[in-house]
Design an enzyme around this catalytic site. Sequence first.
Site, PDB file in Angstrom:
ATOM      1  N   TYR A 144      80.661 109.845   9.005  1.00 17.23           N
ATOM      2  CA  TYR A 144      80.991 108.850  10.162  1.00 17.23           C
ATOM      3  C   TYR A 144      79.864 107.875   9.819  1.00 17.23           C
ATOM      4  O   TYR A 144      79.864 106.793   9.899  1.00 17.23           O
ATOM      5  CB  TYR A 144      80.672 109.499  11.420  1.00 17.23           C
ATOM      6  CG  TYR A 144      81.036 108.419  12.525  1.00 17.23           C
ATOM      7  CD1 TYR A 144      81.932 107.799  12.781  1.00 17.23           C
ATOM      8  CD2 TYR A 144      79.673 108.178  13.242  1.00 17.23           C
ATOM      9  CE1 TYR A 144      82.072 106.516  13.851  1.00 17.23           C
ATOM     10  CE2 TYR A 144      79.862 107.080  14.434  1.00 17.23           C
ATOM     11  CZ  TYR A 144      80.818 106.377  14.487  1.00 17.23           C
ATOM     12  OH  TYR A 144      80.862 105.530  15.487  1.00 17.23           O
ATOM     13  N   LYS A 201      80.202 103.816   8.688  1.00 16.10           N
ATOM     14  CA  LYS A 201      79.813 102.530   9.290  1.00 16.10           C
ATOM     15  C   LYS A 201      78.627 101.791   8.625  1.00 16.10           C
ATOM     16  O   LYS A 201      78.667 100.567   8.798  1.00 16.10           O
ATOM     17  CB  LYS A 201      79.398 103.137  10.620  1.00 16.10           C
ATOM     18  CG  LYS A 201      80.406 103.395  11.699  1.00 16.10           C
ATOM     19  CD  LYS A 201      81.493 102.419  12.052  1.00 16.10           C
ATOM     20  CE  LYS A 201      82.493 103.248  12.940  1.00 16.10           C
ATOM     21  NZ  LYS A 201      83.538 101.930  13.518  1.00 16.10           N
TER      22      LYS A 201
END
Length: 241
Positions: free
Chosen positions: A159, A163
């Site tokens: 994750y 990002k």
Amino acid sequence: MKSALITGANKGIGFEVAKILAQKGFFVYLGSRDPENGQAAVEKLKAEGLTNVSAIQLDVTSQASVDAARKAIGALDVLVNNAGISGVSAQSALETAADQYQKVYDTNVFGVVRVTQAFIDLLKNSPEPRIVNVSTAMASLSAAADIYNRNYPKRYVVYQSSKSALNMYTVNLAYELRDTAFKVNAVCPGYTQTDFTGHQGTSTPEEAGQRIAKYALIGQDGPTGQYFSEEYYPAPANCPW
């Protein structure tokens, strides 16, 4: 009337951004992978008196779905790339398989690329085009590099790295559009109490929505190519994502 498209807008932060922009007089397209969920979100807004909204089926991982959504929208002033996934709950740089990276990146990075490139022609026709990419403070390389920080005990490498890649895409997109009316920014909504976090967090969806909407509404003297986080936070020990 200006128009806005928000991906992943049938619930959570995306829904709140849609509500705010509709209240500001935008015609808002609520992108939703599941058409029924999207329509339910629209009916909820209409029940609050906001009729300037419409659901649009949009799966950011499908080029065909993105292309169909593009054909259904004739004009656009604001794009909020909000759709995102966290991936498996346990994420290890040594053990998490590459296919897990592919799944998360397909939504969090490639999905943003697909949608942005599909709608860029419409945005170029707007006198004040805005692109807001929803990011996270967990993508900070400097924060993550403090590997002995006890206030940052858990890592979510898939994750977080997705990002970080999104942030780099954002600044490069802003660079390519630097001599235009575009304002392109990445914004962290904060640690928000939604399904995404197991309803844990220090911010409400309404507060998070305001943080995102702010950069969809900035004037021509506003920033571009920047990352903003009003609520910096490390990953808490009990963070489920």
